[in-house]
Scaffold this motif. Structure first.
Motif, PDB file in Angstrom:
ATOM      1  N   PHE A  11       7.994   0.817   9.663  1.00 52.64           N
ATOM      2  CA  PHE A  11       7.730  -0.526  10.177  1.00 52.64           C
ATOM      3  C   PHE A  11       7.472  -1.506   9.039  1.00 52.64           C
ATOM      4  O   PHE A  11       7.915  -2.662   9.074  1.00 52.64           O
ATOM      5  N   SER A  12       6.746  -1.060   8.006  1.00 46.45           N
ATOM      6  CA  SER A  12       6.424  -1.938   6.877  1.00 46.45           C
ATOM      7  C   SER A  12       7.518  -1.935   5.810  1.00 46.45           C
ATOM      8  O   SER A  12       7.363  -2.544   4.755  1.00 46.45           O
ATOM      9  N   ASN A  13       8.620  -1.223   6.109  1.00 41.14           N
ATOM     10  CA  ASN A  13       9.796  -1.215   5.233  1.00 41.14           C
ATOM     11  C   ASN A  13       9.515  -0.574   3.871  1.00 41.14           C
ATOM     12  O   ASN A  13       9.952  -1.053   2.833  1.00 41.14           O
ATOM     13  N   MET A  14       8.789   0.534   3.879  1.00 41.33           N
ATOM     14  CA  MET A  14       8.597   1.307   2.657  1.00 41.33           C
ATOM     15  C   MET A  14       9.954   1.788   2.160  1.00 41.33           C
ATOM     16  O   MET A  14      10.837   2.134   2.952  1.00 41.33           O
ATOM     17  N   THR A  15      10.158   1.808   0.861  1.00 44.88           N
ATOM     18  CA  THR A  15      11.411   2.275   0.282  1.00 44.88           C
ATOM     19  C   THR A  15      11.730   3.673   0.802  1.00 44.88           C
ATOM     20  O   THR A  15      10.922   4.596   0.656  1.00 44.88           O
ATOM     21  N   TYR A  16      12.916   3.830   1.402  1.00 50.31           N
ATOM     22  CA  TYR A  16      13.236   5.092   2.071  1.00 50.31           C
ATOM     23  C   TYR A  16      13.277   6.264   1.098  1.00 50.31           C
ATOM     24  O   TYR A  16      12.842   7.375   1.432  1.00 50.31           O
ATOM     25  N   ARG A  17      13.787   6.046  -0.095  1.00 53.26           N
ATOM     26  CA  ARG A  17      13.886   7.144  -1.064  1.00 53.26           C
ATOM     27  C   ARG A  17      12.500   7.696  -1.394  1.00 53.26           C
ATOM     28  O   ARG A  17      12.316   8.906  -1.481  1.00 53.26           O
ATOM     29  N   LYS A  18      11.540   6.801  -1.567  1.00 52.06           N
ATOM     30  CA  LYS A  18      10.166   7.238  -1.841  1.00 52.06           C
ATOM     31  C   LYS A  18       9.597   7.978  -0.637  1.00 52.06           C
ATOM     32  O   LYS A  18       8.964   9.033  -0.772  1.00 52.06           O
ATOM     33  N   PHE A  19       9.822   7.406   0.548  1.00 49.58           N
ATOM     34  CA  PHE A  19       9.329   8.064   1.756  1.00 49.58           C
ATOM     35  C   PHE A  19       9.912   9.457   1.890  1.00 49.58           C
ATOM     36  O   PHE A  19       9.182  10.419   2.182  1.00 49.58           O
ATOM     37  N   GLN A  20      11.216   9.581   1.695  1.00 54.56           N
ATOM     38  CA  GLN A  20      11.887  10.871   1.852  1.00 54.56           C
ATOM     39  C   GLN A  20      11.315  11.916   0.901  1.00 54.56           C
ATOM     40  O   GLN A  20      11.030  13.050   1.291  1.00 54.56           O
ATOM     41  N   ALA A  38       1.774   7.823  10.534  1.00 53.54           N
ATOM     42  CA  ALA A  38       2.055   7.407   9.155  1.00 53.54           C
ATOM     43  C   ALA A  38       3.543   7.147   8.900  1.00 53.54           C
ATOM     44  O   ALA A  38       3.895   6.122   8.305  1.00 53.54           O
ATOM     45  N   PRO A  39       4.462   8.033   9.335  1.00 52.72           N
ATOM     46  CA  PRO A  39       5.892   7.741   9.108  1.00 52.72           C
ATOM     47  C   PRO A  39       6.356   6.492   9.841  1.00 52.72           C
ATOM     48  O   PRO A  39       7.171   5.715   9.315  1.00 52.72           O
ATOM     49  N   PHE A  40       5.851   6.287  11.055  1.00 49.96           N
ATOM     50  CA  PHE A  40       6.239   5.104  11.825  1.00 49.96           C
ATOM     51  C   PHE A  40       5.801   3.826  11.111  1.00 49.96           C
ATOM     52  O   PHE A  40       6.579   2.869  10.991  1.00 49.96           O
ATOM     53  N   ILE A  41       4.561   3.805  10.635  1.00 51.99           N
ATOM     54  CA  ILE A  41       4.044   2.628   9.935  1.00 51.99           C
ATOM     55  C   ILE A  41       4.791   2.407   8.627  1.00 51.99           C
ATOM     56  O   ILE A  41       5.063   1.265   8.240  1.00 51.99           O
ATOM     57  N   ALA A  42       5.150   3.498   7.937  1.00 49.11           N
ATOM     58  CA  ALA A  42       5.926   3.373   6.695  1.00 49.11           C
ATOM     59  C   ALA A  42       7.270   2.708   6.970  1.00 49.11           C
ATOM     60  O   ALA A  42       7.723   1.847   6.212  1.00 49.11           O
ATOM     61  N   PHE A  65       0.831  -1.207   0.000  1.00 45.23           N
ATOM     62  CA  PHE A  65       0.000   0.000   0.000  1.00 45.23           C
ATOM     63  C   PHE A  65       0.866   1.257   0.000  1.00 45.23           C
ATOM     64  O   PHE A  65       0.636   2.178  -0.788  1.00 45.23           O
ATOM     65  N   TYR A  66       1.864   1.289   0.874  1.00 49.90           N
ATOM     66  CA  TYR A  66       2.719   2.471   0.955  1.00 49.90           C
ATOM     67  C   TYR A  66       3.553   2.644  -0.307  1.00 49.90           C
ATOM     68  O   TYR A  66       3.815   3.769  -0.743  1.00 49.90           O
ATOM     69  N   GLU A  67       3.988   1.539  -0.905  1.00 45.55           N
ATOM     70  CA  GLU A  67       4.760   1.651  -2.148  1.00 45.55           C
ATOM     71  C   GLU A  67       3.899   2.201  -3.278  1.00 45.55           C
ATOM     72  O   GLU A  67       4.352   2.975  -4.109  1.00 45.55           O
ATOM     73  N   LYS A  68       2.620   1.814  -3.291  1.00 46.26           N
ATOM     74  CA  LYS A  68       1.727   2.222  -4.376  1.00 46.26           C
ATOM     75  C   LYS A  68       1.093   3.580  -4.125  1.00 46.26           C
ATOM     76  O   LYS A  68       0.935   4.390  -5.039  1.00 46.26           O
ATOM     77  N   HIS A  69       0.706   3.842  -2.863  1.00 48.34           N
ATOM     78  CA  HIS A  69      -0.057   5.059  -2.565  1.00 48.34           C
ATOM     79  C   HIS A  69       0.693   6.004  -1.631  1.00 48.34           C
ATOM     80  O   HIS A  69       0.082   6.893  -1.035  1.00 48.34           O
ATOM     81  N   GLY A  70       2.008   5.816  -1.528  1.00 45.81           N
ATOM     82  CA  GLY A  70       2.795   6.641  -0.608  1.00 45.81           C
ATOM     83  C   GLY A  70       2.705   8.124  -0.905  1.00 45.81           C
ATOM     84  O   GLY A  70       2.664   8.947   0.009  1.00 45.81           O
ATOM     85  N   ALA A  71       2.661   8.467  -2.187  1.00 49.53           N
ATOM     86  CA  ALA A  71       2.607   9.878  -2.560  1.00 49.53           C
ATOM     87  C   ALA A  71       1.378  10.551  -1.972  1.00 49.53           C
ATOM     88  O   ALA A  71       1.464  11.587  -1.305  1.00 49.53           O
ATOM     89  N   VAL A  72       0.213   9.957  -2.190  1.00 48.99           N
ATOM     90  CA  VAL A  72      -1.038  10.527  -1.681  1.00 48.99           C
ATOM     91  C   VAL A  72      -1.044  10.513  -0.156  1.00 48.99           C
ATOM     92  O   VAL A  72      -1.453  11.494   0.485  1.00 48.99           O
ATOM     93  N   THR A  73      -0.584   9.418   0.430  1.00 51.75           N
ATOM     94  CA  THR A  73      -0.581   9.291   1.889  1.00 51.75           C
ATOM     95  C   THR A  73       0.163  10.434   2.546  1.00 51.75           C
ATOM     96  O   THR A  73      -0.344  11.082   3.476  1.00 51.75           O
ATOM     97  N   PHE A  74       1.376  10.711   2.072  1.00 55.31           N
ATOM     98  CA  PHE A  74       2.193  11.725   2.738  1.00 55.31           C
ATOM     99  C   PHE A  74       1.910  13.144   2.262  1.00 55.31           C
ATOM    100  O   PHE A  74       2.363  14.102   2.883  1.00 55.31           O
ATOM    101  N   LEU A  75       1.156  13.298   1.201  1.00 54.26           N
ATOM    102  CA  LEU A  75       0.714  14.631   0.808  1.00 54.26           C
ATOM    103  C   LEU A  75      -0.406  15.119   1.725  1.00 54.26           C
ATOM    104  O   LEU A  75      -0.549  16.318   1.961  1.00 54.26           O
TER     105      LEU A  75
END
Length: 207
Positions: free
Chosen positions: A141-150, A135-139, A113-123
């Motif tokens: 915890f679920s090992n979302m790609t850090y570059r995308k998260f950043q 949201a950042p903690f769960i990202a 979910f975070y890999e696919k919808h990370g943009a909308v989630t963090f906007l």
């Protein structure tokens, strides 16, 4: 009761700090925004009204607008990053221990979910109390790609700071708004809390 009073009269609270401590207001605002985005236990801090009222104070010349925006953007980004890495560290420890209670399918689904919808989630997550803390903690915890998260969290932080501080700067000193800031704070906090609550109710009904 003192905390509730401070939350309902943030403009007076911040003005008092400026009068007493001067430029230290920047450090205090930085600490509040950083703490809310970095520490799960401090999810209740009033980020949205704090930014709006800070913008209104900038319009009066009490604080410098661009300094305020830059510092609070950095605070939100650093706080979200710390929260991400705390979640990531905890997630890796739990996964490596292979606990029986751990639902790996749910964890993989969260990661997808975070890999696919990370943009909308963090906007949008920074505009929603509780979500901007968890949201950042769960990202992480679920090992979302850090570059995308950043990338997404930085863009979201920029939007959050720009919209709320500039909103306060241009509209916060309009008499009808200035005279009802305590109501605006309550509405802001209530609306932010209502969004995840309503979503949880709909999910429960759907299930």
């Amino acid at each position: 009761m003192e905390l509730v009073h401070a939350l309902l009269h943030l403009d007076q609270f911040l003005n008092a700090i400026i009068v007493q401590y001067g430029a230290a207001i920047y450090a205090i605002l930085f600490a509040i925004v950083f703490s809310e985005t970095a520490i799960l236990a401090l999810f209740f801090l009033p980020g949205d009204p704090l930014l709006f009222i800070s913008g209104a104070l900038a319009a009066t010349g009490a604080v410098k607008l661009w300094v305020l925006m830059g510092l609070l953007f950095i605070a939100a980004v650093l706080g979200s990053n710390l929260n991400y890495w705390l979640g990531n560290l905890l997630g890796r420890k739990i996964v490596t221990h292979d606990y029986k209670w751990l639902n790996r399918h749910a964890l993989d689904s969260t990661n997808a979910f975070y890999e696919k919808h990370g943009a909308v989630t963090f906007l949008v997550s920074l505009f929603i109390p509780i979500c901007r803390t968890f949201a950042p903690f769960i990202a992480g915890f679920s090992n979302m790609t850090y570059r995308k998260f950043q990338l997404f969290s930085a863009v979201g932080a920029a939007l959050w700071v720009l919209v709320l501080i500039l909103g306060g700067y241009f509209f916060g000193n309009i008499p009808v708004i200035r005279d009802h800031l305590n109501i605006i704070v309550l509405l802001g906090v209530g609306f932010g809390l209502a969004i995840p609550l309503v979503n949880a109710i709909f999910r429960y009904i759907k299930n």
